[in-house]
Design a protein around this motif. Structure first.
Motif, PDB file in Angstrom:
ATOM      1  N   GLU A   7       0.356  -1.191   0.177  1.00 28.96           N
ATOM      2  CA  GLU A   7      -0.040   0.161   0.026  1.00 28.96           C
ATOM      3  C   GLU A   7       0.956   1.310   0.227  1.00 28.96           C
ATOM      4  N   GLN A   8       2.512   1.477   0.353  1.00 30.24           N
ATOM      5  CA  GLN A   8       2.542   2.317  -0.230  1.00 30.24           C
ATOM      6  C   GLN A   8       3.631   2.641  -0.998  1.00 30.24           C
ATOM      7  N   ASP A   9       2.874   1.906  -2.392  1.00 27.09           N
ATOM      8  CA  ASP A   9       3.086   1.864  -3.733  1.00 27.09           C
ATOM      9  C   ASP A   9       5.112   2.331  -3.840  1.00 27.09           C
ATOM     10  N   ILE A  10       5.794   1.583  -3.313  1.00 22.79           N
ATOM     11  CA  ILE A  10       6.927   0.967  -3.336  1.00 22.79           C
ATOM     12  C   ILE A  10       7.649   0.065  -4.709  1.00 22.79           C
ATOM     13  N   PRO A  11       7.845  -0.166  -5.407  1.00 21.51           N
ATOM     14  CA  PRO A  11       8.109  -0.969  -6.805  1.00 21.51           C
ATOM     15  C   PRO A  11       9.034  -2.192  -6.351  1.00 21.51           C
ATOM     16  N   TYR A  12      10.124  -1.212  -5.295  1.00 19.30           N
ATOM     17  CA  TYR A  12      11.395  -2.599  -4.769  1.00 19.30           C
ATOM     18  C   TYR A  12      11.230  -2.286  -3.379  1.00 19.30           C
ATOM     19  N   ILE A  13      12.120  -3.857  -2.844  1.00 20.88           N
ATOM     20  CA  ILE A  13      12.541  -4.047  -1.626  1.00 20.88           C
ATOM     21  C   ILE A  13      13.939  -4.705  -1.910  1.00 20.88           C
ATOM     22  N   CYS A  14      15.200  -4.274  -1.424  1.00 19.41           N
ATOM     23  CA  CYS A  14      16.088  -4.698  -0.952  1.00 19.41           C
ATOM     24  C   CYS A  14      16.751  -5.162   0.203  1.00 19.41           C
ATOM     25  N   LEU A  15      17.068  -7.099  -0.146  1.00 18.95           N
ATOM     26  CA  LEU A  15      17.192  -7.921   0.884  1.00 18.95           C
ATOM     27  C   LEU A  15      17.926  -9.072   0.816  1.00 18.95           C
TER      28      LEU A  15
ATOM     29  N   ALA B 269      16.861   6.543  -3.367  1.00 15.53           N
ATOM     30  CA  ALA B 269      16.366   7.706  -2.582  1.00 15.53           C
ATOM     31  C   ALA B 269      16.949   9.181  -3.319  1.00 15.53           C
ATOM     32  N   MET B 270      18.461   8.725  -3.420  1.00 21.74           N
ATOM     33  CA  MET B 270      18.893  10.538  -3.987  1.00 21.74           C
ATOM     34  C   MET B 270      18.363  10.374  -5.243  1.00 21.74           C
ATOM     35  N   VAL B 271      17.959   9.364  -6.588  1.00 20.67           N
ATOM     36  CA  VAL B 271      17.965   9.852  -7.372  1.00 20.67           C
ATOM     37  C   VAL B 271      16.344  10.672  -7.387  1.00 20.67           C
ATOM     38  N   THR B 272      15.720   9.432  -7.028  1.00 20.95           N
ATOM     39  CA  THR B 272      14.105   9.485  -6.627  1.00 20.95           C
ATOM     40  C   THR B 272      13.290  10.684  -5.508  1.00 20.95           C
ATOM     41  N   GLY B 273      13.993  10.756  -5.231  1.00 22.98           N
ATOM     42  CA  GLY B 273      13.728  11.901  -3.601  1.00 22.98           C
ATOM     43  C   GLY B 273      12.807  10.489  -2.753  1.00 22.98           C
TER      44      GLY B 273
ATOM     45  N   HIS C 162      16.646   3.336 -14.219  1.00 23.75           N
ATOM     46  CA  HIS C 162      15.612   3.065 -15.104  1.00 23.75           C
ATOM     47  C   HIS C 162      14.362   3.089 -14.274  1.00 23.75           C
ATOM     48  N   HIS C 163      13.837   2.791 -13.019  1.00 20.42           N
ATOM     49  CA  HIS C 163      12.085   3.231 -12.966  1.00 20.42           C
ATOM     50  C   HIS C 163      11.505   4.553 -13.270  1.00 20.42           C
TER      51      HIS C 163
END
Length: 586
Positions: free
Chosen positions: A27-35, A76-80, A450-451
């Motif tokens: 629901e946070q509309d995040i495209p990726y999760i790094c793990l 975050a540095m690219v997209t904010g 890319h995103h």
């Protein structure tokens, strides 16, 4: 089971606690999760895969927890915008701590999830679950996150994730941590509990400058004869960039940029230069000629003022500081830098202040500035060994007018080597000075480009020490078809420390020629290109002759434009460059 992996009996549950947590992430509309995988969040992992279908968010496997957080920072540095990273219990969080500190110092929004337990000792597997459980896991990083939580139920976990994203993405930005007990993840429920709509949980809108503060600022700016803008943190949008440019031109102010990434065009006549740790003569001259400094959320206003105006040695100009950064300063870390003397402190983001000022300042004050991009250096058919300035000049010449996003640059990079004319031309340093952060941030930054569908060429120029410490972060790029060009400026040394040792030896009257002892990365020489090939990147043999550099860079750029992850290792002389670009100077 005999292997001890199943500590919970199968139930007839229709919904699991981790399903709710997965929904909270979606629901946070995040495209990726790094793990980096781990058993402590096996329940959540299952829900991401089998409940959400590994989409929105999609899991990106990283080979180390530190890289997972660094990737989220680079994105975050690219997209904010914040994406999430997950680390495995206390051991994974220990691995990740340096990257968390980098994100904190860079003021970047990162939502970090972890796991522990089971907290209930009766439900722990023998030995291993005990090793993975801490009494207060969040204490490992509490001094350099904005907020942390350990929710005690699935519904509480949903609230914690909602709060985490709001806090991380409310200025001043920063990382947050949510630690989820294994039992919370693996709790079975008959049905989905009722929850309030996520749309009701808005991030707060920051107030702009007060009427009183704005009146004072306009009065000070209107009376000033010579203004310097210290341009610091900004959001990476065209609108914010254009407003900042408009303000400088309206005020006729000289502009000094710092280490926060692109915030003003470097070839503009009003741009004094980009400053490092210490102020050179041109910066001191600009400050001392000013009667007003407008400080827009920089990293070290106090350090600048101390160098330009030592106490008791002359009058200091009026200073307006615009920043909300003070809200997260604490006593553990000194990342808040030196205390600064100001005449007016406006608690707002620079964007809010700039918009308000431009509504009040007379529009006829704005001057028209014509300027062209600085000419490309002439290569003059160079050959021989490669200096750092040579690498910078050839890179700049080969790039030409191609739009790039510089995702990293090494210490000692020439000050004018990579011109800035857009907020995405350069994203800034890693924040906390953590060696090894560069590769992970580069992959995350390239992922962000890319995103958002940017056609900019993602380029990271890294030192060999930074690369070697974090090289396995790069595996995630080819594994997910992320275009990226990494250039390793390899001087086979921890050269910054060599300079420190020369300084100490000189002060103590000891042999300076011993400065390299214990600092060289040679005999054997690590093969950076081979390491990259082992992680799936394309990487030719190292470049050692200046004559080979331009063709190699063209080949690298072509490969990245065709969607490849590519590394180019360039063997360079041990030097730092402080002067403008020059070709072939020994």
């Amino acid at each position: 089971m005999a292997d001890g992996t199943d500590s919970h009996a199968r139930t007839n549950a229709n919904v699991w606690g981790s399903d709710l947590i997965a929904d909270a992430l979606r629901e946070q509309d995040i495209p990726y999760i790094c793990l980096n995988p781990g058993s402590s969040y096996r329940g959540l992992h299952d829900s991401l895969v089998n409940y959400l279908g590994n989409e929105n968010p999609k899991m990106l496997v990283c080979l180390h927890e530190e890289h997972a957080v660094a990737m989220a920072q680079g994105y975050a540095m690219v997209t904010g915008k914040a994406i999430a990273a997950i680390v495995h219990s206390n051991v994974g969080l220990m691995h990740a701590t340096m990257a968390v500190y980098d994100a904190w110092c860079a003021r970047m929004p990162v939502v970090l999830l972890g796991a522990t337990g089971p907290v209930d000792s009766e439900k722990r597997r023998p030995q291993i679950d005990w090793l993975h459980t801490s009494a207060d896991q969040g204490a490992l990083i509490r001094n350099y996150v904005k907020w942390d939580a350990q929710p005690g139920s699935p519904v509480a976990a949903v609230e914690s994730i909602r709060r985490a994203f709001n806090i991380a993405q409310t200025p001043p930005y920063g990382p947050v941590y949510v630690n989820i007990d294994v039992e919370v993840q693996e709790t079975g429920m008959e049905s989905q509990p009722a929850l309030h709509d996520i749309a009701r949980f808005h991030r707060p809108e920051l107030p702009g400058p007060s009427a009183s503060a704005l009146d004072q600022a306009v009065d000070l700016l209107s009376k000033a004869k010579s203004i310097v803008i210290l341009s610091g943190r900004m959001v990476r949008t065209d609108a914010a960039w254009n407003q900042r440019l408009k303000l400088a031109e309206t005020l006729g102010a000289k502009v000094i940029t710092g280490q926060t990434g692109a915030s003003f065009p470097t070839h503009h006549p009003l741009h004094v230069g980009g400053v490092g740790f210490n102020l050179g003569p041109k910066f001191l001259e600009a400050y001392r000629a000013a009667d007003l400094v407008l400080s827009l959320d920089p990293i070290d206003l106090g350090g600048h003022m101390k160098q330009a105006f030592p106490a008791g040695q002359g009058a200091m100009p009026k200073i307006i500081q615009c920043s909300v950064d003070y809200q997260i300063h604490n006593g553990w870390s000194m990342d808040h830098q030196m205390m600064y003397p100001v005449d007016l402190h406006i608690p707002a983001t620079p964007e809010l202040l700039i918009d308000a000022l431009l509504e009040r300042l007379p529009t006829d004050r704005r001057k028209s500035y014509s300027y062209e991009k600085r000419p490309l250096p002439s290569l003059n058919e160079p050959k021989g060994d490669i200096g750092v300035s040579d690498l910078a000049a050839v890179f700049r010449t080969v790039i030409g007018d191609d739009e790039i996003c510089l995702l990293g640059r090494p210490l000692g990079w020439p000050p004018d080597a990579t011109p800035v004319n857009h907020p995405l031309d350069y994203i800034g340093g890693n924040g906390g000075g953590g060696v090894g952060a560069g590769p992970g941030i580069a992959v995350g930054g390239a992922l962000g480009l890319h995103h958002i569908g940017s056609m900019r060429l993602p380029v990271a120029i890294l030192g060999d020490g930074d690369y070697l410490m974090g090289s396995n972060a790069l595996w995630t790029a080819p594994a997910n078809k992320i275009p990226l060009l990494v250039i390793v400026a390899n001087n086979r040394s921890y050269f910054n420390d060599e300079r420190h040792q020369v300084h100490i030896a000189h002060d103590r009257g000891r042999p300076e020629e011993n400065a390299s002892t214990g600092l060289r990365i040679e005999n054997p020489n690590p093969d950076c290109a081979m390491i990259a090939r082992g992680h799936g990147l394309e990487a030719p043999a190292p470049i050692t002759d200046l004559a080979e550099l331009a063709p190699a860079l063209k080949q690298a750029i072509s490969a990245v434009r065709n969607g490849k992850s590519y590394l180019l290792e360039v063997i360079v002389r041990r030097e730092y460059v402080t002067k403008p670009l020059a070709i072939g100077q020994k």
